[in-house]
Scaffold this active site. Structure first.
Site, PDB file in Angstrom:
ATOM      1  N   GLU A  85      13.050 -42.824  51.569  1.00 25.40           N
ATOM      2  CA  GLU A  85      14.000 -42.382  50.557  1.00 25.40           C
ATOM      3  C   GLU A  85      15.241 -43.262  50.549  1.00 25.40           C
ATOM      4  OE1 GLU A  85      14.620 -37.820  49.910  1.00 25.40           O
ATOM      5  OE2 GLU A  85      16.342 -38.559  51.016  1.00 25.40           O
ATOM      6  N   TYR A 105      18.558 -42.187  42.652  1.00 27.90           N
ATOM      7  CA  TYR A 105      17.692 -41.726  43.735  1.00 27.90           C
ATOM      8  C   TYR A 105      16.324 -42.379  43.606  1.00 27.90           C
ATOM      9  CZ  TYR A 105      14.593 -38.723  46.433  1.00 27.90           C
ATOM     10  OH  TYR A 105      13.655 -38.268  47.328  1.00 27.90           O
TER      11      TYR A 105
END
Ligand code: GDP
Ligand code: MN
Length: 382
Positions: free
Chosen positions: A190, A101
């Site tokens: 993101e 991530y």
């Protein structure tokens, strides 16, 4: 403003982030054609402003063009978190060795953009934060310098501690993501998951960006990406009417002039046991038309059980607001109770106008809020 994955990927690509190719389809036919052109297995992905599409069945692997067609058939038109999926992204499937991530959010506490990375990707970062907080590195970025090379390296090595080559490549992606974020006026950027493929390459398989609404004037190309079909219809109507409006889940519809008073009104609604149905600032200017639009937008929400007007007349003339209320209810009378509190500029005239049309007005804010909460909850609160 939210943008779709394929749009965020276009931006990422421009900044050099490795992103798989992809094409958008609005019909199963198109999805099949795109899959055939790639000549590989593909992933068919719902393009909708909601996270967790994978879990909701909105991301499907398809080995053949016929599978891609079937997947698109299932996904287009399905509902994810209350939103209908209008189109899909068809993209060559990657063989995944590991998922990480990487994201940037604006953090109020540190008053900075904060970089967050975790080698435990693919799942919600909130879940990682709750269950394995030591697997997340948080790095507030000083806006004076931007992301410095050594900081990018720290992020890269946190992700791939035992592989210097991957760590360096990841550091480069961290700098590119930072560039994409700042150059686009982002409030969030993101990559989840950032994957290592079985071939050993880094690839951003998913992309999410939120653009700060206040930056859109500086980025007309991004502003043009707005997808009104994906937004709450009441928020779209409010933006067109030049009202600052945020839909909430409560049942007390609030019409207030001034953002500060609107916040204070919501606080007071909650204080007296109610829940606001919205934030609405009709602005400082006098304009009956705004009141008409505001009432139209609020009464469209079936959750609203009572309406609370809270107007402090400074530049706003309360008689204009009163005229707006009269105009808005003339053709379509309200079916729910309304409490009007107004004070300030021209309040005597306003009260007269309202009384002539069968409304009553209050001057005390506490009394008005309590009354509105009582009416909305049927006497259960306050
Ligand atoms: P989200 O659920 O809305 O965040 O959608 P994602 O794009 O992140 O996809 C969800 C999950 O689907 C990912 O975490 C992957 O595990 C899987 N996935 C997405 N793309 C691919 C792909 O190209 N190959 C494989 N094998 N899995 C994929
Ligand atoms: Mn994702």
């Amino acid at each position: 403003m939210n943008i779709h994955e394929y749009q965020a990927k276009d931006i990422f690509r421009r900044f050099g982030i490795p992103v798989p190719p992809g094409d958008v389809a609005t019909t199963p036919d198109e999805a099949e054609r795109i899959a055939r052109a790639y000549g590989t297995g593909v992933v068919v992905k719902a393009q909708v402003h909601a996270g967790g599409r994978g879990k909701a069945g909105g991301v499907k692997l398809a080995r053949t063009p016929a599978d891609a067609r079937a997947a698109a058939q299932q996904i287009i038109g399905m509902q994810i978190k209350g939103l209908t999926v209008p189109k899909v992204l068809v993209t060559p499937a990657a063989d995944i060795a590991s998922e990480a991530y990487a994201g940037i959010i604006v953090d109020r506490a540190s008053k900075r953009a904060v970089y967050m990375v975790s080698p435990a990707g693919g799942i919600d970062i909130e879940e990682v934060a709750a269950t394995m907080p030591d697997k997340i590195m948080r790095l507030p970025v000083d806006p004076r310098y931007g992301l410095l090379p050594f900081e990018a390296s720290r992020l890269g090595f946190f992700l791939y501690m035992d592989n210097a080559k991957l760590a360096r490549e990841a550091a480069k992606i961290m700098r590119q993501l930072w560039q994409a974020f700042t150059a686009s006026g982002g409030s969030l950027a993101e990559i989840n998951p950032l994957v290592v493929t079985t071939g050993g390459d880094l690839l951003a398989l998913d992309a999410k960006m939120v653009i700060d609404d206040n930056e859109l004037d500086r980025h007309p190309d991004i502003a043009a990406l707005r997808d009104e079909t994906a937004e709450d219809p009441s928020e779209v109507a409010a933006r067109r009417a030049n009202l600052t409006f945020i839909k909430l889940d409560g049942n007390v519809g609030c019409v207030v002039n001034g953002a500060g008073l609107a916040m204070a009104t919501m606080d007071l609604v909650k204080y007296y046991g109610g829940e606001p149905a919205n934030f609405l600032d009709i602005g400082g200017s006098s304009n009956p038309e705004k009141v008409v639009n505001a009432l139209r937008i609020i009464t469209r929400d079936p959750n609203v059980k009572a309406i609370l007007f809270n107007i402090f007349g400074g530049i706003t003339r309360t008689d204009d607001v009163a005229n707006g209320i009269v105009a808005a209810t003339r053709d379509t009378p309200l079916t729910i109770p309304m409490v009007i509190r107004l004070t300030g500029t021209n309040e005597e005239i306003a009260v007269q106008i309202l009384q002539q049309h069968g409304f009553s007005a209050m001057t005390d804010m506490d009394d008005a809020v309590q009354k509105a909460v009582r009416l909305a909850t049927g006497g259960k609160a306050a």
